[in-house]
Scaffold this active site. Structure first.
Site, PDB file in Angstrom:
ATOM      1  N   SER A  84      -7.963  21.459  19.690  1.00 45.84           N
ATOM      2  CA  SER A  84      -7.182  20.089  19.567  1.00 45.84           C
ATOM      3  C   SER A  84      -7.818  19.702  18.561  1.00 45.84           C
ATOM      4  O   SER A  84      -7.777  20.117  16.967  1.00 45.84           O
ATOM      5  CB  SER A  84      -7.618  19.208  20.766  1.00 45.84           C
ATOM      6  N   HIS A 234      -2.517  20.833  27.533  1.00 47.55           N
ATOM      7  CA  HIS A 234      -3.610  21.513  26.922  1.00 47.55           C
ATOM      8  C   HIS A 234      -4.824  21.791  26.597  1.00 47.55           C
ATOM      9  O   HIS A 234      -5.241  22.111  26.137  1.00 47.55           O
ATOM     10  CB  HIS A 234      -3.373  19.816  26.299  1.00 47.55           C
TER      11      HIS A 234
END
Length: 253
Positions: A84, A234
């Site tokens: 990320s 995610h």
């Protein structure tokens, strides 16, 4: 110098966590990689964990911090993993200092622009009034009213610590993020590229890397390969750590 936890010995491998995370998020995978011949450096990025705090916050600064860390620890021929925000930092670092990098792994992020989507989380974090000396359960109760997802709350609670007896605080620099939230989503400069082996791993349930992003990514990372972890979002390295580890090890070896 960035704070780090170093596991094992061998080829240097740096792991960069995501927004509002810390090095501990990667300890399980980091220890496993250390057991197979890597010197794993689990870093706390600027304004996270135990590293330095500053109102200044950008990917250029994050990448510079990683460079300074490598210089300070005499690290070369490094493998680099970033998730990320840490993934975008890793991408920028690799394009600026390609001679330091051997292989690059990016977890569920692309070089493109991402619109703001952390506002509700920041609202919950800002709603915690530490002046009232809340307990851990008090803090979680406040967060729950903003963040219904249990996993996300537990992720954030990992950065809660006793600043002194009876006084909790967050390790991350919330004041900086309140001012610099737009920096998290900025795109990597289009004129930068990295022409060494790169693996992008995405979660099948995440929309951070779309099939339509592949061609654009390949323009900046021409040797890019893509893998997808099924039934993961995610936080793919936490939701399916074994598959993430297997893909990582196969690529690095």
């Amino acid at each position: 110098m960035l704070y780090s936890k170093i596991e094992g010995s061998g080829k240097p491998l740096l792991i960069l966590h995501g927004f509002l995370g810390m090095s501990d998020n990667w300890k399980t995978i980091g220890v496993k990689l250390a057991e197979v011949g890597f010197e794993v450096h689990l870093l706390d990025l600027r304004n996270h964990g135990r590293s330095m705090q500053s109102l200044d916050f950008s990917y250029a600064l994050l990448a510079q911090d990683v460079y300074d860390y490598c210089v300070g620890h005499n690290l070369t021929n490094v493998d680099l993993i970033g998730h990320s925000m840490g993934g975008k930092t890793a991408m920028l670092f690799a394009t600026k200092y390609p001679d330091l990098i051997s292989k690059l792994i990016i977890a569920d992020i692309g070089p493109k622009f991402y619109p703001q989507h952390h506002q509700t989380i920041l609202a919950g974090l800002n709603a915690v009034n530490f002046a009232e000396k809340p307990s851990r359960s008090d803090v979680e109760a406040v967060l729950e009213s903003y963040i219904p997802d249990f996993g996300t709350r537990q992720f954030l609670m990992k950065s809660l610590y006793w600043q002194e007896p009876g006084q909790l605080a967050f390790r991350f620099n919330l004041a900086s993020f309140n001012q610099k939230l737009d920096e998290i989503g900025v795109a990597l400069p289009l004129d930068l590229s990295f022409e060494k082996p790169t693996l992008f791993i995405r979660g099948a349930n995440s929309n951070y890397i779309l099939d339509t992003d592949f061609d654009t990514i390949k323009k900046q990372f021409p040797l890019a390969e893509f893998e997808t972890i099924p039934n993961a979002g995610h936080w793919l390295h936490a939701e399916n750590p074994q598959m993430f580890y297997d893909l990582t090890l196969a690529f690095l070896k």
